[in-house]
Design a protein around this motif. Structure first.
Motif, PDB file in Angstrom:
ATOM      1  N   HIS A 116       2.562   2.550  -2.484  1.00 34.97           N
ATOM      2  CA  HIS A 116       2.536   3.313  -3.738  1.00 34.97           C
ATOM      3  C   HIS A 116       1.268   3.001  -4.527  1.00 34.97           C
ATOM      4  O   HIS A 116       0.805   1.854  -4.545  1.00 34.97           O
ATOM      5  CB  HIS A 116       3.754   2.987  -4.622  1.00 34.97           C
ATOM      6  N   LEU A 117       0.734   4.038  -5.148  1.00 34.87           N
ATOM      7  CA  LEU A 117      -0.321   3.896  -6.153  1.00 34.87           C
ATOM      8  C   LEU A 117       0.380   3.894  -7.512  1.00 34.87           C
ATOM      9  O   LEU A 117       0.990   4.894  -7.904  1.00 34.87           O
ATOM     10  CB  LEU A 117      -1.312   5.059  -6.046  1.00 34.87           C
ATOM     11  N   ARG A 166       3.943   6.825 -10.159  1.00 36.34           N
ATOM     12  CA  ARG A 166       3.706   6.409  -8.768  1.00 36.34           C
ATOM     13  C   ARG A 166       3.315   7.616  -7.908  1.00 36.34           C
ATOM     14  O   ARG A 166       3.842   8.716  -8.086  1.00 36.34           O
ATOM     15  CB  ARG A 166       4.966   5.768  -8.162  1.00 36.34           C
ATOM     16  N   CYS A 178       0.821  -1.215   0.000  1.00 36.95           N
ATOM     17  CA  CYS A 178       0.000   0.000   0.000  1.00 36.95           C
ATOM     18  C   CYS A 178       0.852   1.260   0.000  1.00 36.95           C
ATOM     19  O   CYS A 178       0.322   2.369   0.152  1.00 36.95           O
ATOM     20  CB  CYS A 178      -0.927   0.016   1.215  1.00 36.95           C
ATOM     21  N   ALA A 211      -7.922   5.008   0.916  1.00 38.27           N
ATOM     22  CA  ALA A 211      -6.557   5.505   0.776  1.00 38.27           C
ATOM     23  C   ALA A 211      -6.620   7.010   0.569  1.00 38.27           C
ATOM     24  O   ALA A 211      -7.289   7.493  -0.353  1.00 38.27           O
ATOM     25  CB  ALA A 211      -5.857   4.828  -0.396  1.00 38.27           C
ATOM     26  N   LYS A 242      -2.731   0.039  -9.686  1.00 37.24           N
ATOM     27  CA  LYS A 242      -2.572  -0.963  -8.628  1.00 37.24           C
ATOM     28  C   LYS A 242      -2.353  -0.272  -7.280  1.00 37.24           C
ATOM     29  O   LYS A 242      -1.627   0.722  -7.196  1.00 37.24           O
ATOM     30  CB  LYS A 242      -1.378  -1.875  -8.919  1.00 37.24           C
ATOM     31  N   LEU A 243      -2.970  -0.867  -6.243  1.00 37.06           N
ATOM     32  CA  LEU A 243      -2.773  -0.381  -4.874  1.00 37.06           C
ATOM     33  C   LEU A 243      -3.171  -1.489  -3.906  1.00 37.06           C
ATOM     34  O   LEU A 243      -4.251  -2.082  -4.053  1.00 37.06           O
ATOM     35  CB  LEU A 243      -3.611   0.882  -4.609  1.00 37.06           C
ATOM     36  N   CYS A 244      -2.291  -1.783  -2.955  1.00 40.49           N
ATOM     37  CA  CYS A 244      -2.538  -2.786  -1.901  1.00 40.49           C
ATOM     38  C   CYS A 244      -2.834  -4.166  -2.492  1.00 40.49           C
ATOM     39  O   CYS A 244      -3.638  -4.934  -1.937  1.00 40.49           O
ATOM     40  CB  CYS A 244      -3.690  -2.351  -1.000  1.00 40.49           C
TER      41      CYS A 244
END
Length: 355
Positions: free
Chosen positions: A285-286, A293, A283, A309, A330-332
């Motif tokens: 970085h997005l 990022r 979690c 988030a 993408k995240l987590c």
């Protein structure tokens, strides 16, 4: 004062002496409470006074020819009195202990002496009693041959024989208001059940009242402590939410961007924090499909199983623009498709300025 007699085991104490020693024990504890407060030192003082009170009670029971276990009654109010001074906050409970102790002390002190020929010195009769007597020196008479011959007898320093008889204190056999203890004892024997019921009922009422006041006082303190405090009015933050096709949402709280989606059923709490760099590293970085990022400030598990988030307001415009133009993010550990996201954002007036 015969200090040695306080520690005597074989002697006798009359009623007034026992009552005086009991009163002094409670007075010393009360003075200790006044000068040192509710300290554990009072327990040490109580432990020192307990054997003095117990020995006096033992001598009183021997003097009255009563069973020794009766002196245990005097320990009960003393114990509760010490505990009330150290740990209790109720003055009425301490006063109840004193009243209860007065009743027990009075009952034990009024027991008639069983010995008819006992001589009391300051209320005590026994081997530790002090006897006053003059210690003189032998008188020497001269003789015709010049030798000195001792003559039996003693003379004191002032050249006269003095013999002091020890002061004695005998039981007068009289009780309160001139009524003999025999009459009190006879009445008590004839009305034993009534006397025991009265003393027991009064003692129970005093103890119940003391315990009730102790707990009611503690409950009152808790109620005062639990009174709701007047807090400042909470500021309601306006949330503008847009639901995107792949099951996640974007929320604007003024200029702060929040990305929300449904996660697994877990305990609410912080999943990731940028301030401490602690938590789930996935979690941190997005990540968009072109490699761009962004760092979320916090990622939290909400009570409704949602995951939110939060990002810095400085990145709000860039993130919204990338969500509208990129293909996935993408995240987590979650991979979201961004297909149709631009048209969904364009339907919200709050997000149009960022496109």
């Amino acid at each position: 004062m015969q200090y040695r007699s306080l520690f005597c085991v074989r002697g006798r104490d009359n009623g007034p002496r026992f009552a005086l020693i009991s009163a002094l024990a409670y007075l010393i504890l009360l003075l200790g409470f006044i000068f040192i407060g509710a300290s554990s030192a009072l327990i040490i003082i109580g432990l020192f006074l307990t054997p003095l009170l117990g020995l006096s009670g033992l001598r009183r029971m021997r003097d009255a020819a009563r069973p020794a276990w009766l002196l245990g009654l005097s320990f009960i109010p003393l114990l509760f009195f010490v505990l009330s001074l150290v740990y209790g906050d109720s003055l009425s409970f301490s006063a109840s202990c004193v009243v209860f102790a007065t009743l027990i002390t009075g009952f034990l002190a009024m027991q008639r002496s069983a010995s008819k020929n006992s001589h009391y010195h300051q209320g005590y009769s026994g081997p530790a009693a002090m006897t006053a007597g003059g210690k003189g020196r032998k008188r020497v008479e001269p003789t015709l041959d010049g030798s000195a011959a001792p003559v039996g007898g003693h003379i004191s320093d002032n050249m006269s024989e003095q013999v002091e008889e020890p002061e004695s204190y005998e039981e007068t056999g009289r009780g309160f208001d001139g009524i003999s203890l025999e009459q009190w004892s006879s009445w008590a024997k004839q009305n034993r059940r009534l006397l025991l019921a009265s003393v027991g009922g009064l003692s129970c009422m005093i103890l119940i009242a003391g315990v009730w006041s102790l707990f009611s006082g503690a409950a009152g303190d808790e109620d005062v402590a639990q009174e709701p405090e007047v807090s400042a009015p909470q500021i309601i933050v306006k949330r503008d939410e847009v639901k995107l096709p792949d099951g996640f949402s974007l929320i604007l709280e003024h200029d702060l961007l929040v990305m929300r989606w449904l996660g697994e059923t877990e305990e609410p709490g912080t999943i990731w924090s940028l301030a401490t760099a602690q938590g789930d590293k996935t979690c941190a970085h997005l990540i968009f499909n072109n490699g761009t990022r962004y760092r979320p400030v916090t990622v939290e598990q909400m009570p409704d199983t949602g995951i939110e988030a939060r990002f810095s307001p400085l990145d709000t415009e860039s993130i919204i623009s990338d969500i509208a133009r990129r293909g996935s993010v993408k995240l987590c550990g979650y991979d979201f498709s961004l297909k149709g996201s631009q048209s969904a954002l364009a339907k919200s007036g709050s997000f149009i300025p960022y496109l």
